[in-house]
Design a protein around this motif. Structure first.
Motif, mmCIF file in Angstrom:
data_model
loop_
_atom_site.group_PDB
_atom_site.id
_atom_site.type_symbol
_atom_site.label_atom_id
_atom_site.label_comp_id
_atom_site.label_asym_id
_atom_site.label_seq_id
_atom_site.Cartn_x
_atom_site.Cartn_y
_atom_site.Cartn_z
ATOM 1 N N VAL A 1 -0.745 -10.696 7.957
ATOM 2 C CA VAL A 1 -2.024 -11.185 8.453
ATOM 3 C C VAL A 1 -1.770 -12.122 9.625
ATOM 4 O O VAL A 1 -1.025 -13.114 9.503
ATOM 5 N N ILE B 1 2.173 -5.822 4.757
ATOM 6 C CA ILE B 1 0.985 -6.219 5.497
ATOM 7 C C ILE B 1 1.200 -7.652 5.981
ATOM 8 O O ILE B 1 1.533 -8.545 5.193
ATOM 9 N N ARG C 1 -6.700 -8.363 5.784
ATOM 10 C CA ARG C 1 -5.750 -7.727 4.873
ATOM 11 C C ARG C 1 -6.360 -6.506 4.193
ATOM 12 O O ARG C 1 -5.705 -5.469 4.053
ATOM 13 N N GLU D 1 -4.888 -2.726 4.360
ATOM 14 C CA GLU D 1 -4.465 -1.978 3.172
ATOM 15 C C GLU D 1 -5.142 -0.612 3.117
ATOM 16 O O GLU D 1 -4.519 0.379 2.705
#
Length: 433
Positions: free
Chosen positions: A84, A82, A63, A67
């Motif tokens: 994962v 986002i 993550r 980012e």
């Protein structure tokens, strides 16, 4: 070889309608592997060129790194979600597939990491595109998940980069023009790489290593890798056209009048030719029952070009042999690019490619199609091809061929992709000679 893999065979003729399950997803497109070299390029292309209102996301294992990538894409990407997900975690891949209408996978080698995501997308009715040039992975994807994707309406479209969009669209558009002109069917068809400037991908080299290892260990894998129809829906239905070699030196005059010198085998031809032959079969052999296809590359126009053509041929054979033998592989690994390596920004911008597809039809007519673009073929141009393939699936589905299953760029996207690439500066022309 498995049969009954026509894209329309399990869906009542196919459909341009998006599966109901995909109409209320969180995002339209998600880039899986966005922290990798090509993944970052694709994300950058989408950040700059995706139409307003398209919902985009980034996916991968880390993550924090995702980012960081998002932060570097500008203010327009600030609210991209986002997701994962890990190739070793089926639940995370299922969640990823259910969250998006189209998943873009840049995580290779695909034989090592790719099949779980293909499964997730096929089961969820989610469209999928990737960059694979791995014939064994592509074959296994067909055998395991084609029928599932047909049932759910998913379009699993492999090879949406330099492998194999120029080849597949070049022949597809040639076929369309010949049909429109009423000039018969395609017979002898040859793609000539007339201009190529760019680097070799470390991921491509790693994929080659894996395929060599698999073919050494398994006789069936070796037969699949060597068969010219290894990606066809049913090899038993393919026309008997005699021996088709993907490693032959060819005289230019035997391809088209005025084409001089000798031409060497194109190093990506062994994969691209199989993709094009799969397209021909999935389209009901619409290209013609005497359609023969090969790929070569120009190395000069004089009679002396036989020397570099022979050198290229020997070099290709030497590379494969060297990677298949432990001591020489260790030496080659020191000089070949490593997975994740990529060219610099200047090199990507200065790259280019041009391919010309020459064909003779059953009526004796001669045609040529050209696909060309600026930008390193394996990186800059590939990022455009992959990104626009995904956008075409998300936004232009009604104009695409009626199909579902494990497909090719021509049979899964077709003309909408050609139009999108032309809008991004690609040349896609067809002319009668």
């Amino acid at each position: 070889m498995s049969n009954d893999n026509d894209p329309r065979s399990k869906s009542g003729g196919g459909t341009t309608e998006e599966p109901e399950s995909a109409k209320s997803r969180d995002v339209d497109l998600v880039v899986y592997g966005a922290t990798g070299f090509v993944g970052r390029l694709v994300a950058g292309h989408l950040a700059e060129h995706a139409p307003e209102g398209v919902r985009l996301g980034l996916a991968g294992r880390n993550r924090g790194r995702l980012e960081e990538i998002r932060d570097g894409l500008g203010a327009g990407a600030a609210d991209w979600p986002i997701l994962v997900a890990d190739a070793a975690d089926d639940a995370s891949l299922d969640a990823l597939a259910r969250s998006a209408r189209v998943v873009i996978s840049t995580v290779g080698p695909y034989a090592r990491y790719g099949l779980p995501l293909v499964r997730a997308c096929a089961e969820a009715g989610t469209d999928y595109v990737d960059l694979t040039g791995e014939v064994l992975f592509h074959r296994e994807s067909i055998d395991r998940y084609h029928e599932t994707a047909v049932r759910t309406g998913a379009r699993i479209v492999h090879s949406c980069g330099f492998d194999s969009v120029p080849s597949d669209l070049g022949v597809y558009r040639l076929h369309r023009r010949v049909a429109e002109d009423g000039a018969g069917e395609l017979t002898d068809t040859t793609l000539v790489v007339s201009d190529l400037r760019g680097g070799i991908s470390g991921g491509t080299v790693d994929s080659l290593r894996m395929q060599i290892d698999a073919m050494k260990k398994d006789k069936q894998a070796r037969r699949t890798g060597l068969s010219p129809y290894s990606l066809s829906p049913d090899s038993a239905t393919e026309p008997d056209l005699g021996r088709q070699s993907d490693a032959a030196i060819v005289r230019g005059a035997d391809i088209a009048p005025g084409l001089g010198g000798f031409l060497a085998p194109f190093f990506m031809g062994p994969y691209n030719t199989r993709v094009v032959r799969r397209s021909a079969a999935l389209l009901g052999h619409a290209y013609g029952r005497r359609f023969r296809y090969r790929e070569v590359m120009a190395v000069g126009s004089s009679s002396l070009s036989l020397v570099p053509a022979a050198a290229v041929t020997a070099g290709m054979g030497g590379l494969v042999a060297g990677l298949g033998f432990g001591p020489t592989r260790a030496l080659l690994d020191r000089v070949l690019p490593a997975p994740g390596d990529g060219s610099g920004e200047k090199a990507r911008a200065n790259g280019r490619f041009a391919v010309d597809v020459y064909a003779t039809t059953s009526t004796g007519a001669h045609y040529r199609s050209r696909v060309a673009a600026h930008g390193d073929p394996g990186y800059a141009a590939t990022a455009v091809m992959l990104g626009e393939s995904a956008l075409a699936l998300a936004l232009d589905r009604a104009a695409a061929p009626e199909a579902a299953g494990v497909l090719t760029p021509a049979t899964g996207i077709g003309q909408p992709l050609a139009e999108r690439l032309r809008s991004r500066g690609f040349t896609l022309d067809v002319a009668r000679r």
